[in-house]
Design a protein around this motif. Structure first.
Motif, mmCIF file in Angstrom:
data_model
loop_
_atom_site.group_PDB
_atom_site.id
_atom_site.type_symbol
_atom_site.label_atom_id
_atom_site.label_comp_id
_atom_site.label_asym_id
_atom_site.label_seq_id
_atom_site.Cartn_x
_atom_site.Cartn_y
_atom_site.Cartn_z
ATOM 1 N N VAL A 90 0.870 -1.171 0.018
ATOM 2 C CA VAL A 90 0.015 0.022 -0.099
ATOM 3 C C VAL A 90 0.840 1.423 0.038
ATOM 4 O O VAL A 90 1.576 1.425 0.856
ATOM 5 C CB VAL A 90 -0.945 -0.156 1.197
ATOM 6 N N ARG A 91 0.480 2.396 -0.816
ATOM 7 C CA ARG A 91 1.250 3.576 -1.020
ATOM 8 C C ARG A 91 1.098 4.187 0.056
ATOM 9 O O ARG A 91 -0.277 4.440 0.582
ATOM 10 C CB ARG A 91 1.327 4.043 -2.204
ATOM 11 N N LEU A 92 2.109 5.142 0.624
ATOM 12 C CA LEU A 92 1.810 5.934 1.844
ATOM 13 C C LEU A 92 2.027 7.492 1.538
ATOM 14 O O LEU A 92 3.447 7.402 0.898
ATOM 15 C CB LEU A 92 2.433 5.616 2.995
ATOM 16 N N GLN A 93 1.240 8.201 1.428
ATOM 17 C CA GLN A 93 1.473 9.812 0.810
ATOM 18 C C GLN A 93 2.101 10.445 2.210
ATOM 19 O O GLN A 93 1.891 9.955 3.340
ATOM 20 C CB GLN A 93 0.243 10.318 0.378
ATOM 21 N N PRO A 94 2.815 11.436 1.799
ATOM 22 C CA PRO A 94 3.310 12.309 3.125
ATOM 23 C C PRO A 94 2.114 12.773 4.049
ATOM 24 O O PRO A 94 0.911 12.978 3.487
ATOM 25 C CB PRO A 94 3.874 13.393 2.619
ATOM 26 N N GLY A 95 2.301 12.400 5.148
ATOM 27 C CA GLY A 95 1.110 12.810 6.329
ATOM 28 C C GLY A 95 0.186 11.525 6.641
ATOM 29 O O GLY A 95 -0.710 11.843 7.273
ATOM 30 N N ASP A 96 0.218 10.505 5.764
ATOM 31 C CA ASP A 96 -0.457 9.337 5.827
ATOM 32 C C ASP A 96 -0.096 8.760 7.328
ATOM 33 O O ASP A 96 0.937 8.536 7.817
ATOM 34 C CB ASP A 96 -0.449 8.368 4.921
ATOM 35 N N ASP A 140 -7.534 12.990 13.315
ATOM 36 C CA ASP A 140 -7.337 14.485 12.676
ATOM 37 C C ASP A 140 -6.463 15.156 13.707
ATOM 38 O O ASP A 140 -5.684 16.196 13.416
ATOM 39 C CB ASP A 140 -8.552 15.284 12.499
ATOM 40 N N GLU A 141 -6.269 14.554 14.897
ATOM 41 C CA GLU A 141 -5.382 15.396 15.805
ATOM 42 C C GLU A 141 -3.996 15.101 15.307
ATOM 43 O O GLU A 141 -3.458 14.473 14.983
ATOM 44 C CB GLU A 141 -5.383 14.495 17.405
ATOM 45 N N PRO A 142 -3.368 16.470 15.512
ATOM 46 C CA PRO A 142 -1.765 16.540 14.782
ATOM 47 C C PRO A 142 -0.913 15.621 15.556
ATOM 48 O O PRO A 142 0.145 15.099 14.859
ATOM 49 C CB PRO A 142 -1.619 17.994 15.013
ATOM 50 N N ILE A 143 -0.826 15.343 16.826
ATOM 51 C CA ILE A 143 -0.162 14.716 17.637
ATOM 52 C C ILE A 143 -0.530 13.283 17.768
ATOM 53 O O ILE A 143 -1.734 12.923 18.078
ATOM 54 C CB ILE A 143 0.160 15.146 19.104
ATOM 55 N N PRO A 144 0.223 12.255 17.477
ATOM 56 C CA PRO A 144 -0.173 10.905 17.404
ATOM 57 C C PRO A 144 -0.533 10.322 18.805
ATOM 58 O O PRO A 144 -1.608 9.716 18.863
ATOM 59 C CB PRO A 144 1.285 10.099 16.809
#
Length: 346
Positions: free
Chosen positions: A266-272, A303-307
């Motif tokens: 599966v391809r992962l785009q930046p931010g995925d 959608d939270e920026p911090i994991p």
């Protein structure tokens, strides 16, 4: 009831039982009945405090006996023998209860250490991928259940395992521990995830019962992609420009049932981000039996920026949906590639 009130409750009960003998000299005190106080004390006080209650009980018995004009006789000896035996049994019971409490404390500490060894909490970047984990055991008696996860940086890239051992209790815990141990021993030598899954199956199968198995998903992160092998486990979820479940093209049986796994990319785009989880998330129910809306809730939480905050939000939303404590184990692993890192081949 606090400690002071507990300490007073048993002596007060003894005093009430002896009151007739203290106030009316013609009434013989029922000495064995006074042993109820120490016996009650042994259920919630320490051995030392229970002994103090026994001393108080004996003093009350002496006062009641003097008030009733007790004469030495065989009946007198029997009554006093019953009282003293009850006191001795009470102190012994309190001592044994204290020892049992110490052992339970040690067992809980061992369970905590075991959890840290088997399920190490993670929140760090490894080989260009940030990994955050969250774990919940539904059983109050244990810190670890049948759900499991682990990860390792290997010559082939970062590899992650998330699984769920069938069953509950010690059998599921033992299977989960065996799975994590096998993963750690095989993860750096298996040339691909398919080989790793087959090796894990071969290792686990001899020790499993005819109805035991482990659902598992294996992930390997490479430059701009993730490679997956799914053995009967809930499909990973990719979030980014769109939210989707990464179902395998060819389903495979769980580990322990001799699966024929197939790897897919599966391809992962930046931010995925890639969320790996157990069925404690997908099978959670509200009090009215409404299922947890996985895609909708994950879209909001991830959608939270911090994991770490994203996992915390997802867990809180799950608790809000179920209306309280979870009834099933839960493992969450959130992976977010932070940079392109080429795997080192050997």
């Amino acid at each position: 009831m606090n400690g002071g009130r507990r300490l007073l409750a048993a002596p007060v009960g003894c005093l009430l039982a002896a009151t007739p003998g203290l106030l009316i000299g013609r009434v013989q005190p029922i000495l064995p009945l006074l042993a109820i106080g120490p016996l009650m004390a042994s259920t919630f006080l320490s051995a030392r405090r229970t002994f103090l209650v026994c001393c108080w009980t004996v003093l009350i018995a002496l006062a009641a006996g003097l008030g009733a004009g007790t004469q030495l006789s065989a009946g007198f000896a029997v009554r006093w023998g019953g009282l003293l035996l009850g006191c001795a049994c009470s102190v012994y019971a309190a001592w044994q209860r204290g020892r049992l409490r110490e052992r339970l404390t040690q067992v809980r500490e061992v369970a905590r250490i075991t959890q840290e060894a088997i399920l190490r909490p993670v929140s760090r970047t490894l080989s260009g991928t940030h990994v955050s984990t969250r774990y919940h055991c539904a059983h109050r008696e244990s810190s670890v259940g049948g759900d499991l996860y682990d990860l390792a940086v290997t010559p082939y890239g970062l590899r992650v395992l998330v699984g769920d051992a069938r069953g509950h209790g010690l059998d599921a815990l033992r299977t989960a521990a065996d799975t994590v141990t096998g993963f750690r021993e095989l993860v750096s030598t298996a040339p691909d995830l398919t080989s790793l899954a087959k090796a894990l199956d071969a290792r686990l199968s001899p020790g499993l019962g005819p109805e035991d198995f482990v659902t598992a998903v294996l992930a390997e992160f490479g430059p701009g992609e993730v490679r997956l092998v799914n053995c009967g486990h809930p499909a990973p979820l990719r979030s980014g420009q769109r939210l989707e479940l990464l179902e395998p093209l060819v389903p495979a049986l769980p580990l322990g049932l001799h699966p024929d796994p197939h790897q897919y990319r599966v391809r992962l785009q930046p931010g995925d981000r890639l969320l790996l989880y157990t069925n404690g998330l997908t099978e959670a129910r509200a009090p009215d039996d409404t299922p947890f809306a996985l895609l909708t809730e994950c879209a909001t939480a991830l959608d939270e920026p911090i994991p770490d905050a994203a996992l915390h939000t997802l867990y809180d939303r799950l608790l809000a949906h179920t209306g309280g404590a979870l009834t099933d184990d839960l493992a969450l692993v959130l992976c977010q590639p932070t940079e392109v890192v080429a795997p080192v081949r050997v």
